[in-house]
Design a protein around this motif. Sequence first.
Motif, PDB file in Angstrom:
ATOM      1  N   THR A 215      38.756  40.373  38.394  1.00  0.00           N
ATOM      2  CA  THR A 215      39.714  39.855  37.412  1.00  0.00           C
ATOM      3  C   THR A 215      40.693  40.934  37.001  1.00  0.00           C
ATOM      4  OG1 THR A 215      38.123  38.220  36.620  1.00  0.00           O
ATOM      5  CG2 THR A 215      39.922  38.797  35.119  1.00  0.00           C
TER       6      THR A 215
ATOM      7  N   PHE B 103      37.195  34.562  34.378  1.00  0.00           N
ATOM      8  CA  PHE B 103      38.460  34.775  35.095  1.00  0.00           C
ATOM      9  C   PHE B 103      39.590  33.997  34.441  1.00  0.00           C
ATOM     10  CE2 PHE B 103      41.386  33.139  38.343  1.00  0.00           C
ATOM     11  CZ  PHE B 103      41.989  34.325  38.721  1.00  0.00           C
TER      12      PHE B 103
ATOM     13  N   THR C 167      42.748  35.710  32.413  1.00  0.00           N
ATOM     14  CA  THR C 167      44.055  35.645  33.080  1.00  0.00           C
ATOM     15  C   THR C 167      44.988  34.591  32.509  1.00  0.00           C
ATOM     16  OG1 THR C 167      43.209  34.170  34.816  1.00  0.00           O
ATOM     17  CG2 THR C 167      43.170  36.557  35.261  1.00  0.00           C
TER      18      THR C 167
ATOM     19  N   TYR D 191      32.898  40.080  39.424  1.00  0.00           N
ATOM     20  CA  TYR D 191      33.945  39.208  38.898  1.00  0.00           C
ATOM     21  C   TYR D 191      34.807  39.849  37.810  1.00  0.00           C
ATOM     22  CZ  TYR D 191      31.024  37.895  34.838  1.00  0.00           C
ATOM     23  OH  TYR D 191      30.281  37.906  33.676  1.00  0.00           O
TER      24      TYR D 191
ATOM     25  N   ALA E 113      39.476  34.576  44.152  1.00  0.00           N
ATOM     26  CA  ALA E 113      38.786  34.335  42.877  1.00  0.00           C
ATOM     27  C   ALA E 113      38.613  32.841  42.622  1.00  0.00           C
ATOM     28  CB  ALA E 113      39.556  34.986  41.728  1.00  0.00           C
TER      29      ALA E 113
ATOM     30  N   ASP F 150      43.882  36.383  44.000  1.00  0.00           N
ATOM     31  CA  ASP F 150      43.790  35.220  43.113  1.00  0.00           C
ATOM     32  C   ASP F 150      43.153  34.032  43.842  1.00  0.00           C
ATOM     33  OD1 ASP F 150      44.672  34.046  40.422  1.00  0.00           O
ATOM     34  OD2 ASP F 150      45.576  32.639  41.850  1.00  0.00           O
TER      35      ASP F 150
END
Length: 104
Positions: free
Chosen positions: A52, A99, A103, A48, A87, A84
């Motif tokens: 990211t 994440f 972001t 992860y 995720a 994206d």
Amino acid sequence: MTFKEFMQENGYELQTTFWEDFSIADRFGLTAIQDTFNRAFEEWKEHYKYLTELILVLNHKIWQYHDTYPEFAALYNSLWEKADLYAVENLKGEALDYFYEVTD
């Protein structure tokens, strides 16, 4: 300001070579960008923090090229959308929190 400097200024320390990898691919065109994404995404989508960072890099590449090379920006945008969405649909708990924190 470089991508690395920008990220450090915002409190994020790079963990991968994704920026450099895509910057090399940029020199070889759209096929190389797509290939670089395919390899990075398949290798690291389950990690992860790396996922990211991949998404951060793709986003910055969109903005790097939106005025000068719209075809690069369009490809980077489609790659960003894919990563994206992956995720958001697959990360859970602490990974999803990380994440969104990074972001945001």
